[in-house]
Enzyme design. Sequence first.
Site, short mmCIF file in Angstrom:
data_model
loop_
_atom_site.label_atom_id
_atom_site.label_comp_id
_atom_site.label_asym_id
_atom_site.label_seq_id
_atom_site.Cartn_x
_atom_site.Cartn_y
_atom_site.Cartn_z
CD GLU A 1 18.41 9.98 4.33
OE1 GLU A 1 17.51 9.60 4.19
OE2 GLU A 1 19.42 10.90 4.32
CG ASP B 1 13.67 14.10 -1.14
OD1 ASP B 1 14.31 15.12 -2.74
OD2 ASP B 1 14.72 14.52 -0.40
CE1 TYR C 1 15.73 11.10 -0.38
CE2 TYR C 1 14.50 9.94 1.47
CZ TYR C 1 15.50 10.66 0.84
OH TYR C 1 16.37 11.73 1.76
#
Length: 337
Positions: free
Chosen positions: A41, A140, A122
Amino acid sequence: MNNQPHFLKTHRKQLQKWYLENHRPLPWRESRDPYKVWISEIMLQQTTTTAVVPYFERFLKKFPHLKALASASEEDVVSAWAGLGYYSRARNVLKSAQLFDKNGGLPSTYEELLSYPGIGPYTSRSIASIAFGQDVGVLDGNVIRVLTRFFNLAVPWWKSDSRKLLQTLADNVVQGFPPEQINQAMMELGATICTPTSPKCLHCPWIKSCQSYKHSFQDKLPLVKPKRQSEIWLWSPIIVTKNSNIALCKNNYAPFLKGQWFLPGKVKRLQKPPKSFDFRHAITHHKIFVTVVSQKTLSPTKWDSDIEWVRSDKVSLWSPSSMVQKAIQQIKTKGIY
């Protein structure tokens, strides 16, 4: 924000079925290991999926688990990150790894994850939902595009009220379904079908319910965020060498690449581009014109306590920015160094 739109159970079933049958076989999807989910991520921030895959695999080979990363040096981590750009991510990864290791591993909720370096709204929700199954939605660029088109929402998604609405919708879509599947399905749909231009609507599992498709408005959503005005800067880096070493300092004087190892020097904001300069470079909204200065010693003495003398062949590990490498190359080209 009254009478908010919402997802029906059938919508989520359609999305889940589509994802299970069509998702790309990406390496970080092979495991729900929190460490691997977190690294992927962070790498995916501001970097395309295709570009991330080889870096992710190499990084995991060098740092296969949390303890290996937590015990690494900043130089090794930045070196393993080289080529991905946005190197503050690598430094934050190391800081967070050391804190995670000290605290017994990654926390399982997005609220706790938010307190760690480099982890924002996020990323925290993505890690918590994918690795730990917390029922929270992610938001996102891909998900924003899917949501605004599905509900035909011509909203300024970059403003707080609209973000809250979209976050509520993202949270709603995972309720009652595996969040690790549904969140990744939303992102996958945006990345492969509901693309920024020329969306493949005929292949979308939601084509019969998509409100923007129904009104032929999908090409106009999401709304375009107004561009931030560019700033013009003159950077005058000072290159001083001593016994094949180059002087570097922590950047506390320039508005770009803040806090990173940098060449000492000075900056000046301009109203228009200068007529004379060695080269130019762009970082986000900064247009930087560079005039390189070579000196035998550092002056004024304000730099003395902040300087690290770094071997010339190691400078790129300390300061990976291509702009710094270009500045040093200018001196070499001129035969000064």
